[in-house]
Motif scaffolding. Structure first.
Motif, PDB file in Angstrom:
ATOM      1  N   GLU A   1      11.023   8.950   3.505  1.00  0.00           N
ATOM      2  CA  GLU A   1      11.944   9.228   4.607  1.00  0.00           C
ATOM      3  C   GLU A   1      11.719   8.278   5.767  1.00  0.00           C
ATOM      4  OE1 GLU A   1      14.369  11.511   4.671  1.00  0.00           O
ATOM      5  OE2 GLU A   1      13.933  12.362   2.710  1.00  0.00           O
ATOM      6  N   GLU A   2      10.448   7.923   5.995  1.00  0.00           N
ATOM      7  CA  GLU A   2      10.124   7.128   7.182  1.00  0.00           C
ATOM      8  C   GLU A   2       8.775   6.450   6.977  1.00  0.00           C
ATOM      9  OE1 GLU A   2       9.110   8.248  11.802  1.00  0.00           O
ATOM     10  OE2 GLU A   2      10.490   9.529  10.695  1.00  0.00           O
TER      11      GLU A   2
ATOM     12  N   VAL B   1       6.325   9.373   5.883  1.00  0.00           N
ATOM     13  CA  VAL B   1       6.924  10.704   5.826  1.00  0.00           C
ATOM     14  C   VAL B   1       7.707  10.759   4.526  1.00  0.00           C
ATOM     15  CG1 VAL B   1       8.458  12.373   6.926  1.00  0.00           C
ATOM     16  CG2 VAL B   1       7.064  10.839   8.339  1.00  0.00           C
ATOM     17  N   LEU B   2       7.313  11.698   3.664  1.00  0.00           N
ATOM     18  CA  LEU B   2       7.917  11.834   2.346  1.00  0.00           C
ATOM     19  C   LEU B   2       8.638  13.168   2.244  1.00  0.00           C
ATOM     20  CD1 LEU B   2       4.811  10.812   0.213  1.00  0.00           C
ATOM     21  CD2 LEU B   2       6.544   9.314   1.197  1.00  0.00           C
ATOM     22  N   SER B   3       9.626  13.200   1.375  1.00  0.00           N
ATOM     23  CA  SER B   3      10.339  14.419   1.041  1.00  0.00           C
ATOM     24  C   SER B   3      10.218  14.587  -0.467  1.00  0.00           C
ATOM     25  CB  SER B   3      11.802  14.287   1.457  1.00  0.00           C
ATOM     26  OG  SER B   3      12.532  15.402   1.041  1.00  0.00           O
TER      27      SER B   3
ATOM     28  N   LEU C   1       1.784  11.552   5.929  1.00  0.00           N
ATOM     29  CA  LEU C   1       0.487  10.931   5.694  1.00  0.00           C
ATOM     30  C   LEU C   1       0.230   9.914   6.792  1.00  0.00           C
ATOM     31  CD1 LEU C   1       2.148  10.938   2.694  1.00  0.00           C
ATOM     32  CD2 LEU C   1      -0.188  10.636   1.996  1.00  0.00           C
ATOM     33  N   ALA C   2      -0.864  10.074   7.521  1.00  0.00           N
ATOM     34  CA  ALA C   2      -1.294   9.086   8.515  1.00  0.00           C
ATOM     35  C   ALA C   2      -2.432   8.302   7.862  1.00  0.00           C
ATOM     36  CB  ALA C   2      -1.756   9.764   9.789  1.00  0.00           C
TER      37      ALA C   2
ATOM     38  N   VAL D   1       0.839  -1.202   0.000  1.00  0.00           N
ATOM     39  CA  VAL D   1       0.000   0.000   0.000  1.00  0.00           C
ATOM     40  C   VAL D   1       0.875   1.254   0.000  1.00  0.00           C
ATOM     41  CG1 VAL D   1      -1.750   1.302   1.272  1.00  0.00           C
ATOM     42  CG2 VAL D   1      -1.919  -1.184   1.141  1.00  0.00           C
ATOM     43  N   SER D   2       1.917   1.261   0.808  1.00  0.00           N
ATOM     44  CA  SER D   2       2.792   2.440   0.860  1.00  0.00           C
ATOM     45  C   SER D   2       3.503   2.655  -0.479  1.00  0.00           C
ATOM     46  CB  SER D   2       3.794   2.341   2.003  1.00  0.00           C
ATOM     47  OG  SER D   2       4.649   1.238   1.837  1.00  0.00           O
ATOM     48  N   GLU D   3       3.930   1.596  -1.131  1.00  0.00           N
ATOM     49  CA  GLU D   3       4.582   1.733  -2.433  1.00  0.00           C
ATOM     50  C   GLU D   3       3.601   2.244  -3.484  1.00  0.00           C
ATOM     51  OE1 GLU D   3       6.528  -1.928  -3.458  1.00  0.00           O
ATOM     52  OE2 GLU D   3       7.936  -1.752  -1.784  1.00  0.00           O
TER      53      GLU D   3
END
Length: 109
Positions: free
Chosen positions: A104-105, A93-95, A78-79, A3-5
């Motif tokens: 990032e995390e 956590v994106l940059s 994003l939560a 999902v995150s990808e």
């Protein structure tokens, strides 16, 4: 992880780049390459939320966007609450810069 990808891909894909889904994607890099006004940055959290919620595995998402002091990099948090309770909520956590969108995390909520 899948999902995150998928969310990362969705936020790094120009809208209309997929022939079978012309409503897919929000090109964060492209947005930063052309320059973005402060008002557009403020509205960006809502646009990201709308794009991420198109994924049928996502129940809800809370988005915060903060520009760096130079304005050339955005910190995006994003939560995410998935539809499937077995997956559990997680935070990305994106940059984002004109060159890339980096993870990032990632951690559990």
């Amino acid at each position: 992880r899948a999902v995150s990808e998928a969310i990362m891909r969705r936020l790094d894909c120009p809208r209309g780049a997929l022939p079978d889904d012309p409503d897919y994607g929000l090109d964060l890099r492209g947005m930063l390459n052309t320059g973005t006004a402060a008002a557009d940055i403020t509205a960006l959290a809502g646009r990201i939320r709308s794009e991420v919620q198109k994924d049928d595995r996502v129940d809800s998402v809370v988005v915060t966007v903060a520009p760096s002091p130079s304005g050339s990099v955005l910190a995006i948090t994003l939560a995410i609450t998935p539809i499937d309770p077995l997956i559990g909520g997680f935070r990305l956590v994106l940059s984002a810069s004109s060159a890339s969108v980096l993870l990032e995390e990632i951690n559990s909520l």
